[in-house]
Design a protein around this motif. Structure first.
Motif, PDB file in Angstrom:
ATOM      1  N   VAL A 186       1.184  -0.987   0.093  1.00  9.62           N
ATOM      2  CA  VAL A 186      -0.294  -0.482  -0.449  1.00  9.62           C
ATOM      3  C   VAL A 186       1.087   1.068  -0.055  1.00  9.62           C
ATOM      4  O   VAL A 186       2.226   0.687   0.129  1.00  9.62           O
ATOM      5  N   HIS A 195      -2.485   7.808   0.656  1.00  9.78           N
ATOM      6  CA  HIS A 195      -2.640   8.817  -0.368  1.00  9.78           C
ATOM      7  C   HIS A 195      -3.690  10.051  -0.061  1.00  9.78           C
ATOM      8  O   HIS A 195      -3.985  10.892  -0.867  1.00  9.78           O
ATOM      9  N   SER A 233      -8.713  -2.283   7.904  1.00 15.42           N
ATOM     10  CA  SER A 233      -9.111  -2.538   6.745  1.00 15.42           C
ATOM     11  C   SER A 233     -10.653  -2.644   5.832  1.00 15.42           C
ATOM     12  O   SER A 233     -11.459  -2.903   6.707  1.00 15.42           O
ATOM     13  N   SER A 240     -13.691  -2.221   2.503  1.00 12.04           N
ATOM     14  CA  SER A 240     -14.035  -2.617   0.932  1.00 12.04           C
ATOM     15  C   SER A 240     -15.043  -1.023   1.145  1.00 12.04           C
ATOM     16  O   SER A 240     -16.116  -0.970   1.473  1.00 12.04           O
ATOM     17  N   SER A 250     -10.875  -1.123  -2.185  1.00 15.39           N
ATOM     18  CA  SER A 250     -10.408  -1.711  -1.284  1.00 15.39           C
ATOM     19  C   SER A 250      -8.949  -0.281  -0.848  1.00 15.39           C
ATOM     20  O   SER A 250      -8.164  -0.149  -0.903  1.00 15.39           O
ATOM     21  N   PHE A 251      -9.167  -0.394   0.745  1.00 13.50           N
ATOM     22  CA  PHE A 251      -8.185   0.607   1.058  1.00 13.50           C
ATOM     23  C   PHE A 251      -8.340   0.047   2.928  1.00 13.50           C
ATOM     24  O   PHE A 251      -8.633  -0.292   3.388  1.00 13.50           O
ATOM     25  N   ASP A 252      -6.599   0.627   2.894  1.00 11.71           N
ATOM     26  CA  ASP A 252      -6.469   0.519   4.608  1.00 11.71           C
ATOM     27  C   ASP A 252      -6.829   2.113   5.016  1.00 11.71           C
ATOM     28  O   ASP A 252      -6.459   3.218   4.695  1.00 11.71           O
ATOM     29  N   VAL A 267      -4.687   7.219   4.495  1.00 15.29           N
ATOM     30  CA  VAL A 267      -5.660   5.994   3.981  1.00 15.29           C
ATOM     31  C   VAL A 267      -4.728   6.036   2.601  1.00 15.29           C
ATOM     32  O   VAL A 267      -3.685   6.509   1.966  1.00 15.29           O
ATOM     33  N   TYR A 268      -4.584   4.198   2.804  1.00 14.75           N
ATOM     34  CA  TYR A 268      -3.232   4.008   2.537  1.00 14.75           C
ATOM     35  C   TYR A 268      -4.481   2.979   0.673  1.00 14.75           C
ATOM     36  O   TYR A 268      -5.320   2.103   1.619  1.00 14.75           O
ATOM     37  N   LEU A 269      -3.389   3.079  -0.153  1.00 13.45           N
ATOM     38  CA  LEU A 269      -4.295   2.317  -1.410  1.00 13.45           C
ATOM     39  C   LEU A 269      -3.975   1.349  -2.310  1.00 13.45           C
ATOM     40  O   LEU A 269      -1.825   2.026  -2.015  1.00 13.45           O
ATOM     41  N   VAL A 284     -14.252   7.485  -0.838  1.00 15.40           N
ATOM     42  CA  VAL A 284     -13.904   7.430   0.366  1.00 15.40           C
ATOM     43  C   VAL A 284     -14.896   8.256   1.322  1.00 15.40           C
ATOM     44  O   VAL A 284     -15.257   8.248   2.472  1.00 15.40           O
TER      45      VAL A 284
END
Length: 221
Positions: A13, A16, A44, A46, A52-54, A68-70, A87
């Motif tokens: 990831v 962003h 995590s 969706s 999907s992202f964290d 936010v991690y993609l 998001v």
């Protein structure tokens, strides 16, 4: 609809965006992990079948923020903008809570909170529901909600200004108190009024689930 995943996504990831809200604001399903960078708390999520992202908070990151991690393979700026916008929308997050997005200037290397970021009644209503969802039978008083707000929301200098209409109260306290007085949650069927506060309804619990807040209680019965 945001769905929280009880397991980590299996992809590399990249950050962003940064939100000026703690991880608990978004979910109670929080895990602690360590990667090549540092230890972090994360969750995590969706959105549908295509996003999907964290959300992560590393030990060295500013308090009351999450990033936010993609997936690393998402590199197109238009795709990144679309996903981050989605998001923000799905979390029902105020725009002032966004501290940084990919493409914004970050030359100072410092995460700066928007000076206009303060608690408004729309966000206070959602916070009230989140706090209620974690209580026995999903019931919460206004007094208790005021004590718990700081757990989910970082009070800003603008929040701490004195109320112009209520003596001995700060602005954020007035805003939280207005949630019960203005009755919007009750007319929408998201909560029922009880003495001194409210009780979350099934509709209210479903709303929280739709924005990713997976409460520990499965029902409010």
């Amino acid at each position: 609809m945001v769905t929280v995943c009880s397991y980590p996504h299996e992809f590399e990831v990249v950050p962003h965006a940064i939100f000026w809200r703690p991880l608990a604001y978004f979910t109670m399903d929080i895990r602690t992990e360590t990667d090549d960078l540092d230890e972090f708390e994360g969750a995590s999520f969706s959105i549908g079948n295509d996003i999907s992202f964290d959300l992560r908070k590393y030990a060295g990151h500013p308090k009351f923020t999450v990033s936010v991690y993609l997936p690393m393979e998402i590199e197109n700026q238009a795709d990144i903008d679309r996903i981050i916008g989605r998001v923000i929308e799905e979390f029902d997050l105020p725009k002032t809570a966004v501290s940084w997005r990919r493409g914004w200037d970050f030359s100072s290397g410092k995460v700066v909170r928007d000076p206009e970021d303060r608690l408004h009644e729309s966000e206070a209503r959602t916070l009230f529901l989140k706090i209620a969802a974690l209580q026995p039978k999903c019931r919460v008083t206004t007094a208790f909600a005021k004590k718990e707000v700081g757990r989910f929301y970082p009070l800003s200098p603008a929040d701490r200004k004195p109320s112009s209409t209520r003596q001995r109260e700060q602005l954020w306290q007035q805003i939280v108190g207005n949630v019960i007085v203005h009755k919007s949650l009750f007319t929408q069927g998201l909560a029922e009024q009880v003495r001194g506060g409210l009780k979350l309804t099934t509709k209210g619990l479903n709303y929280l689930k739709s924005i990713g807040f997976a409460a520990l209680s499965a029902s409010c019965e």
